[in-house]
Design a protein around this motif. Structure first.
Motif: not given
Lengths: 350, 243, 264
Positions: A43, A48, A74-75, A79, A81, A83, A85, A87, A150
């Motif tokens: 993170w 994040l 982050p925006e 990068v 990302l 996850f 699960d 998302l 991603a």
């Protein structure tokens, strides 16, 4: 472009301090027990979380240099990302999920969708599923969409948080191979968090072991197996690991003493493969210096051998043939003689 | 089971049981009578040991509605005859209504009368925020009658549900002029009296009701209100004598 | 599923009493309704005025709740300030307070002589009490908590990593809010908005205290019911039926959001 991370941050009970680099085209897996700080580390790389101290840089670009210093949100980091699960956005279909990144960077809707279609084809999602909502996708399909999403944002750094954790075992093998192939096409540094050692070994070039917020070991799979530097790593790779105090060629481990081939002093770790442990029904005669009596705690049959867990002063695991199990009548509670050659014991300073 | 039944009975008892001590009579009074009747009730209790009345003052239409729907009141005192007639028509009055006081309209303004309000004609001024009761409230009806007679067109900012609401909104400074009664004078407010020519006389009547819990106390209280002592109290609150 | 055993008789009887407590007032309204003249009652000009005003003001209050309540709900759900607990109590207060008290408080704040009303009236030459805008404010004061608390619950239930995933894809905070957070909490948002609207439509105490009651300007349906109650009970009953019908319709449309699992 190289990722350089030297980060320190405190979050709840976790006090994380880690310093590592990841080269372009290299895949590094963060492994470690629960709560070791793997995801927190990821993170911080994604922006994040802010680091309390330290510096994260991607090539020449400083992403975070602690309070008061530079911080790229982050925006703006570029990068990717993924996850565990996935998302995926439930209100968008698979293609619009993938188009989200390009759209956020100002690409026109039509163009963004065209790119999304290409990415979905590249990760192997059947065209009939491009308009499907996330709820209609299987775990493996959702995983592909998450990866495409991603990658479609054209990141400079790819982060994956337990990418295969939500995939059921039957699909795992194929998906692991596929993911490895997709990772190979991504040119930047890749960092993944893995709970499962097989995933880490299959996907990563190098493993970083985090324990209690500290980086305890870094190396290839072979290096880790050959010389695990903590009980956790040893358990992870399946070797025996004993902590003791060395004086010359003797190491005191609890109440027991082992003879080793290397002369050292101070706190040491002794590692050795379970196959190096021999079991006998009577005290063996001959060369081995390290012989002791131990009760069998458990016997776990594998395909061509059996793992025998021993208790007593030196808790460890031995691997023997199924024939030996029958011959020695190995069962919990049975007392056996165990022996290890001094030359089999790998001693390292702690 | 028995415990549940006991609990239910207890609940019902709490809900329906006498919330007033026995023989206290419940008096429904128009809002403009509130302060005067509270004082009358206190004096009555002193003069009649063992007897007590409880005053419930509210907007007259609300009281009529409650009586229509069966409220167990012992006495009704109305700011106008029309409302009393409605209660009589409902069959709730136990006796012929008796006039016991009169009242006159007045203009309530902020202390010191900063807007220089003189009379009804000022209610037509566009720079003033005027407040009347709704036409269903006696004070509202009287005010509209007076305005019509004086041929003044006034625009009320709101049709307030009771004369008390008018008073409190003038007191809060939300309205410049409120049409209320001379009896609504307050130390913190200014009061502009209206000349006899442009005023109307409000006739207050009262009657003991059927279906109350303490008709005897109610009758005693009615006698007390119309007695010399009662008249004194009403006069102190600026009510006029019965016509 | 295991078969359910019937309730003990005493509990069933008490449950029936409770159900009747809610059913009978409705039955009374229906029984006393002037059915043959209902059309004529509802077509009366003051009824139409009240209905239109109620719709305008309640929609205005819902809109105000959306515009102001949305940022507040976001702050309550995602902010880190220690003041949040205090603000949540403040927001919940109008749901618990008697609306009349709310109306008085509004007068003391936004009235001509009020805390902020006085300077505002001085600057703009007008104050909120006795205006249609005042009705909207009074209704929003009482209704917005329903929206804010419903939406906050929805936002709290949402996995914060969705917004983080969107950010990692390059979306700025506004875009994350617009394209991810709000669509994902849309059910709570709609439920909260309708709850606020329904509460605004039924608002009485704060409105009559703060905005007064003037036909066509501040006399909404509930106020019209109150004014008509004594003078023309039939009109009051007809108006009440309109309110009951609207409320029932809203409950029916939102049964999934409000009674999850019970809406079988």
């Amino acid at each position: 472009m190289r990722l350089g991370a030297d980060l320190a941050l405190t979050r709840g009970a976790l006090d994380l301090e880690a310093c590592f680099e990841v080269a372009a085209g290299e895949t590094v897996a963060l492994v470690g027990p629960n709560g070791a700080g793997k995801t927190t580390c990821l993170w911080a790389l994604a922006g994040l979380l802010r680091v309390d101290r330290g510096r994260i840089a991607l090539g020449e670009r400083v992403l975070d240099s602690g309070p008061g210093g530079a911080f790229v949100p982050p925006e703006a980091r570029g990068v990717g990302l993924v996850f565990q699960d996935h998302l995926l956005f439930a209100h968008l279909d698979a293609r619009d999920n993938v188009a989200y990144g390009p759209r956020s960077r100002g690409v026109a809707r039509r163009e963004a969708r065209a790119r999304a279609t290409q990415w979905l084809a590249r990760v192997g999602l059947d065209a009939s599923l491009h308009a499907a909502r996330p709820a209609q996708l299987s775990g493996g399909q959702a995983q592909r969409v998450a990866l495409a999403r991603a990658l479609a944002a054209e990141p400079a750094l790819l982060l994956l948080d337990e990418p295969l954790a939500a995939v059921d075992a039957s699909a795992r093998l194929a998906l692991r191979r596929e993911l490895r192939a997709h990772l190979a096409t991504f040119a930047g540094p890749r960092v993944l968090v893995a709970h499962d050692l097989t995933d880490a070994l299959a996907l990563a070039d190098r493993l970083l072991v985090l324990e209690g917020g500290r980086l305890v070991q870094s190396g290839t799979a072979r290096e880790l197996v050959g010389k695990p530097r903590s009980r956790y790593v040893a358990d992870l790779v399946g070797v025996n690991c004993l902590e003791g105090r060395a004086h010359d060629h003797h190491v005191q481990v609890g109440a027991a003493e082992l003879t080793v081939a290397t002369g050292l002093a101070g706190d040491v770790l002794i590692t050795f493969h379970p196959r190096a442990v021999s079991l006998y029904s009577a005290r063996p005669s001959g060369s081995p210096r390290n012989v002791w009596r131990a009760p069998v705690v458990a016997v776990e049959p594998l395909v061509d051998r059996a793992r025998v867990e021993l208790g007593g002063a030196l808790p460890l695991v031995a691997e023997v043939t199924p024939a030996s199990v029958a011959e020695l009548r190995l069962a919990p509670g049975v007392e056996v003689w165990a022996a290890v050659k001094a030359t089999e014991l790998v001693v390292s300073e702690r | 089971m028995r415990r549940l039944a006991t609990l239910l009975c207890a609940t019902l008892f709490v809900g329906c049981g006498p919330s007033r001590p026995p023989r206290a009579a419940l008096v429904f009074a128009s809002a403009s009578l509130g302060d005067a009747f509270e004082e009358l009730a206190a004096e009555f209790a002193r003069a009649h040991p063992g007897e007590r009345v409880e005053v419930h003052a509210a907007g007259t239409p609300q009281l009529v509605l409650q009586l229509r729907e069966g409220a167990r009141a012992d006495l009704f005192a109305s700011a106008d005859e029309a409302s009393m007639e409605r209660v009589v028509a409902l069959g709730r009055a136990a006796e012929a209504p008796r006039a016991f006081a009169t009242n006159r309209l007045a203009l309530l303004v902020a202390a010191g009368n900063p807007e220089h309000v003189r009379g009804l004609s000022d209610l037509a001024r566009a720079d003033l925020r005027v407040l009347l009761c709704g036409p269903e409230v006696p004070a509202g009806r009287y005010a509209r009658a007076a305005l019509a007679r004086a041929d003044v067109v006034a625009r009320s900012a709101s049709d307030e549900p009771s004369v008390r609401a008018v008073v409190s909104k003038v007191a809060l400074g939300e309205a410049d002029v409120g049409v209320a009664y001379v009896t609504d004078a307050r130390p913190e407010l200014g009061l502009v009296e209206l000349g006899a020519a442009e005023n109307v006389v409000a006739r207050y009547t009262l009657a003991v009701l059927d279906g109350g819990d303490a008709p005897a106390t109610a009758a005693d209280f009615r006698d007390f209100v119309v007695s010399e002592r009662g008249r004194e109290v009403l006069a102190r609150h600026r009510f006029g004598g019965a016509p | 599923m295991t078969p359910r055993r019937p309730l003990p008789a005493a509990l069933a009887a008490a449950a029936l009493v409770a159900a009747l407590l809610f059913a009978l007032p409705l039955a009374g309204l229906v029984a006393r309704a002037p059915w043959p003249r209902l059309g004529a009652e509802l077509a009366r000009a003051e009824v139409r005025d009240a209905l239109l005003l109620s719709l305008r003001c309640s929609l205005g209050a819902a809109l105000l709740s959306l515009v102001l309540g949305l940022p507040l709900a976001l702050w309550l759900a995602e902010g880190t300030s220690r003041l949040r607990a205090l603000v949540r109590v403040l927001v919940t207060l109008p749901m618990v307070l008697p609306p009349v008290v709310g109306g008085v408080a509004l007068l003391l704040a936004f009235g001509r002589q009020g805390l902020v009303g006085a300077p505002l009236a001085h600057a703009f030459g007008g104050a909120l009490p006795f205006t249609t805008a005042g009705v909207v404010v009074a209704e929003a004061y009482v209704a917005m908590p329903f929206f804010v608390l419903t939406l906050e619950a929805g936002l709290r239930a949402l996995d914060p990593r969705y917004a983080q995933a969107a950010a990692s894809l390059g979306a700025r905070p506004w875009r994350v809010l617009r394209t991810v957070t709000l669509p994902l909490v849309a059910p709570s948002l709609v439920a909260g908005l309708v709850a606020a609207w329904a509460r605004a439509l039924g608002e009485f105490g704060a409105t009559i205290t703060f905005a007064g009651s003037l036909r066509g300007e501040t006399r909404t349906l509930p106020l019209a019911v109150y004014a008509a109650l004594e003078t023309s009970p039939d009109a009051a009953i007809a108006l009440s039926l309109v309110l009951v019908a609207v409320a029932a319709l809203v409950l029916f449309l939102l049964r999934r959001q409000w009674f999850p699992g019970g809406a079988r």
